[in-house]
Design a protein around this motif. Structure first.
Motif, PDB file in Angstrom:
ATOM      1  N   UNK A   1      -8.748  15.102 -13.643  1.00 27.97           N
ATOM      2  CA  UNK A   1      -7.602  14.415 -14.230  1.00 27.97           C
ATOM      3  C   UNK A   1      -6.826  13.650 -13.170  1.00 27.97           C
ATOM      4  N   UNK A   2      -6.739  14.207 -11.971  1.00 27.77           N
ATOM      5  CA  UNK A   2      -6.067  13.498 -10.890  1.00 27.77           C
ATOM      6  C   UNK A   2      -6.736  12.166 -10.590  1.00 27.77           C
ATOM      7  N   UNK A   3      -8.072  12.143 -10.600  1.00 28.62           N
ATOM      8  CA  UNK A   3      -8.791  10.894 -10.367  1.00 28.62           C
ATOM      9  C   UNK A   3      -8.498   9.874 -11.466  1.00 28.62           C
ATOM     10  N   UNK A   4      -8.481  10.338 -12.708  1.00 32.44           N
ATOM     11  CA  UNK A   4      -8.194   9.438 -13.829  1.00 32.44           C
ATOM     12  C   UNK A   4      -6.784   8.878 -13.716  1.00 32.44           C
ATOM     13  N   UNK A   5      -5.829   9.750 -13.441  1.00 29.82           N
ATOM     14  CA  UNK A   5      -4.431   9.327 -13.358  1.00 29.82           C
ATOM     15  C   UNK A   5      -4.207   8.369 -12.196  1.00 29.82           C
ATOM     16  N   UNK A   6      -4.713   8.729 -11.019  1.00 31.55           N
ATOM     17  CA  UNK A   6      -4.530   7.879  -9.844  1.00 31.55           C
ATOM     18  C   UNK A   6      -5.190   6.521 -10.050  1.00 31.55           C
ATOM     19  N   UNK A   7      -6.396   6.525 -10.619  1.00 32.37           N
ATOM     20  CA  UNK A   7      -7.101   5.263 -10.855  1.00 32.37           C
ATOM     21  C   UNK A   7      -6.320   4.365 -11.802  1.00 32.37           C
ATOM     22  N   UNK A   8      -5.799   4.942 -12.879  1.00 33.04           N
ATOM     23  CA  UNK A   8      -5.069   4.142 -13.861  1.00 33.04           C
ATOM     24  C   UNK A   8      -3.800   3.554 -13.262  1.00 33.04           C
ATOM     25  N   UNK A   9      -3.016   4.375 -12.596  1.00 32.85           N
ATOM     26  CA  UNK A   9      -1.729   3.902 -12.096  1.00 32.85           C
ATOM     27  C   UNK A   9      -1.868   3.110 -10.794  1.00 32.85           C
ATOM     28  N   UNK A  10      -2.950   3.319 -10.065  1.00 36.47           N
ATOM     29  CA  UNK A  10      -3.220   2.487  -8.896  1.00 36.47           C
ATOM     30  C   UNK A  10      -3.487   1.048  -9.330  1.00 36.47           C
ATOM     31  N   UNK A  11      -4.138   0.891 -10.496  1.00 36.75           N
ATOM     32  CA  UNK A  11      -4.504  -0.440 -10.990  1.00 36.75           C
ATOM     33  C   UNK A  11      -3.517  -0.998 -12.008  1.00 36.75           C
ATOM     34  N   UNK A  12      -2.478  -0.251 -12.344  1.00 37.77           N
ATOM     35  CA  UNK A  12      -1.519  -0.723 -13.340  1.00 37.77           C
ATOM     36  C   UNK A  12      -0.815  -1.992 -12.848  1.00 37.77           C
ATOM     37  N   UNK A  13      -0.717  -2.967 -13.723  1.00 31.16           N
ATOM     38  CA  UNK A  13      -0.161  -4.255 -13.309  1.00 31.16           C
ATOM     39  C   UNK A  13       1.053  -4.682 -14.130  1.00 31.16           C
ATOM     40  N   UNK A  14       0.965  -4.608 -15.452  1.00 27.07           N
ATOM     41  CA  UNK A  14       1.987  -5.223 -16.298  1.00 27.07           C
ATOM     42  C   UNK A  14       3.360  -4.574 -16.124  1.00 27.07           C
ATOM     43  N   UNK A  15       3.429  -3.243 -16.209  1.00 26.94           N
ATOM     44  CA  UNK A  15       4.730  -2.578 -16.088  1.00 26.94           C
ATOM     45  C   UNK A  15       5.349  -2.769 -14.706  1.00 26.94           C
ATOM     46  N   UNK A  16       4.624  -2.593 -13.599  1.00 26.07           N
ATOM     47  CA  UNK A  16       5.233  -2.878 -12.287  1.00 26.07           C
ATOM     48  C   UNK A  16       5.657  -4.334 -12.143  1.00 26.07           C
ATOM     49  N   UNK A  17       4.915  -5.252 -12.731  1.00 23.36           N
ATOM     50  CA  UNK A  17       5.290  -6.668 -12.651  1.00 23.36           C
ATOM     51  C   UNK A  17       6.635  -6.911 -13.329  1.00 23.36           C
TER      52      UNK A  17
ATOM     53  N   UNK B   1       0.826  -1.209   0.000  1.00 25.72           N
ATOM     54  CA  UNK B   1       0.000   0.000   0.000  1.00 25.72           C
ATOM     55  C   UNK B   1       0.857   1.254   0.000  1.00 25.72           C
ATOM     56  N   UNK B   2       1.921   1.240   0.802  1.00 25.03           N
ATOM     57  CA  UNK B   2       2.830   2.386   0.850  1.00 25.03           C
ATOM     58  C   UNK B   2       3.517   2.594  -0.496  1.00 25.03           C
ATOM     59  N   UNK B   3       3.951   1.500  -1.130  1.00 26.01           N
ATOM     60  CA  UNK B   3       4.603   1.606  -2.437  1.00 26.01           C
ATOM     61  C   UNK B   3       3.649   2.179  -3.479  1.00 26.01           C
ATOM     62  N   UNK B   4       2.415   1.687  -3.489  1.00 26.29           N
ATOM     63  CA  UNK B   4       1.440   2.171  -4.465  1.00 26.29           C
ATOM     64  C   UNK B   4       1.155   3.648  -4.258  1.00 26.29           C
ATOM     65  N   UNK B   5       1.001   4.052  -3.007  1.00 24.58           N
ATOM     66  CA  UNK B   5       0.746   5.458  -2.705  1.00 24.58           C
ATOM     67  C   UNK B   5       1.908   6.331  -3.167  1.00 24.58           C
TER      68      UNK B   5
ATOM     69  N   UNK C   1      -9.927  -4.012  -0.222  1.00 21.15           N
ATOM     70  CA  UNK C   1      -8.983  -3.108   0.438  1.00 21.15           C
ATOM     71  C   UNK C   1      -8.164  -2.325  -0.580  1.00 21.15           C
ATOM     72  N   UNK C   2      -7.911  -2.943  -1.729  1.00 16.58           N
ATOM     73  CA  UNK C   2      -7.159  -2.265  -2.779  1.00 16.58           C
ATOM     74  C   UNK C   2      -7.999  -1.210  -3.478  1.00 16.58           C
ATOM     75  N   UNK C   3      -9.268  -1.532  -3.723  1.00 10.65           N
ATOM     76  CA  UNK C   3     -10.131  -0.631  -4.490  1.00 10.65           C
ATOM     77  C   UNK C   3     -10.801   0.436  -3.638  1.00 10.65           C
ATOM     78  N   UNK C   4     -10.870   0.232  -2.331  1.00 14.29           N
ATOM     79  CA  UNK C   4     -11.607   1.144  -1.458  1.00 14.29           C
ATOM     80  C   UNK C   4     -11.148   2.603  -1.566  1.00 14.29           C
ATOM     81  N   UNK C   5      -9.834   2.897  -1.557  1.00 15.85           N
ATOM     82  CA  UNK C   5      -9.434   4.306  -1.668  1.00 15.85           C
ATOM     83  C   UNK C   5      -9.928   4.971  -2.944  1.00 15.85           C
ATOM     84  N   UNK C   6      -9.939   4.241  -4.058  1.00 18.99           N
ATOM     85  CA  UNK C   6     -10.405   4.808  -5.323  1.00 18.99           C
ATOM     86  C   UNK C   6     -11.903   5.063  -5.295  1.00 18.99           C
ATOM     87  N   UNK C   7     -12.661   4.125  -4.740  1.00 16.15           N
ATOM     88  CA  UNK C   7     -14.104   4.291  -4.666  1.00 16.15           C
ATOM     89  C   UNK C   7     -14.474   5.494  -3.795  1.00 16.15           C
ATOM     90  N   UNK C   8     -13.799   5.633  -2.671  1.00 18.01           N
ATOM     91  CA  UNK C   8     -14.071   6.763  -1.778  1.00 18.01           C
ATOM     92  C   UNK C   8     -13.718   8.078  -2.456  1.00 18.01           C
TER      93      UNK C   8
END
Length: 272
Positions: A194-210, A68-72, A246-253
């Protein structure tokens, strides 16, 4: 209102409800599964006991706090970089005249047609050359600019009356002062959207971090969630659902709080 208009409105309403159901049903199933024992994951029972044990197990099954800290940290770095770069570029495209302006802006728009996954190999080679592989900076650096952000802010800046800029200059504002005191405050709803769009996209980004991370110290939540589906005991959908919530809750709020600004900003930018 004609019969045809009423029919079209009814069709749109029904279509919207159907799309809403398609979106809400998986979320409702995840909520049900997360708050009930694993035995009730595949059957619906109104008398099923509620439990928070799944959330505790999800938190303890992996270093969830570290993920969670890394994603933030990643989404914060990306958002700060995008706000800086996109704001300066959008202001230049909206208010300045210089040779090659149209060509440069066309190149920016062309980036909207390029899938980020196409650039993974070159991005990895660049990060490897810089010695940044398996670092949080490597996850964030390729996304420090955004063609969509430049376009959206440019459209907004172009609606600001020129007289406001001239008045600020008369009052002694520098170029950056005009941008900071006039344009940025007026575009605040667009920055929020735009902040919501950007945060949502990169919060859920998987392939590049993997691809670019190898250790717990640098992995974000999306990569860390793979731990729950790679155990020898099989898949526990209750724990997976709890971890997903728990992962999606911050975005939904965040979206529920800023949804009005999110919608109004796109309308203000002329995007329908």
């Amino acid at each position: 209102m004609s019969i045809a208009d009423r029919s079209a409105g009814a069709i749109e309403t029904v279509g919207a409800w159907l799309l809403g159901l398609l979106w809400i049903l998986p979320l409702a199933y995840a909520v049900w599964t997360a708050f009930h024992p694993a035995a009730y994951a595949t059957r619906f029972d109104l008398l099923a006991p509620l439990t928070l044990a799944n959330f505790v197990a999800a938190w303890e099954a992996a270093p969830f706090g570290r993920y969670l800290l890394n994603t933030t940290a990643i989404v914060t770095m990306i958002l700060a970089g995008q706000f800086l770069v996109c704001t300066l570029a959008a202001y230049a495209f909206a208010r300045y005249t210089f040779p090659g302006k149209s060509v440069l802006f066309a190149l920016v728009l062309m980036q909207l047609m390029v899938m980020p996954d196409i650039l993974i190999v070159e991005n990895y080679r660049t990060m490897f050359g810089l010695g940044l592989v398996d670092t949080i900076g490597a996850v964030a650096l390729p996304y420090m600019a955004s063609a969509f952000g430049i376009f959206l802010l440019r459209q907004t800046f172009m609606t600001v009356p020129k007289e406001l800029e001239e008045a600020a200059i008369v009052e002694g504002c520098s170029t950056l002062g005009v941008l900071w005191r006039v344009y940025v405050p007026l575009a605040r709803p667009v920055f929020v959207a735009y902040g919501l769009v950007s945060v949502s996209h990169h919060w859920n980004n998987f392939l590049w971090p993997l691809i670019i991370t190898n250790s717990v110290e640098t992995r974000p939540l999306t990569v860390g969630l793979a731990v729950f589906s790679s155990t020898d005991q099989g898949i526990d959908w209750s724990i997976i659902s709890a971890a997903t919530l728990m992962t999606a809750a911050p975005l939904l709020v965040a979206f529920l709080i800023f949804q009005r600004a999110f919608v109004q900003s796109f309308l203000r930018a002329g995007i329908r």
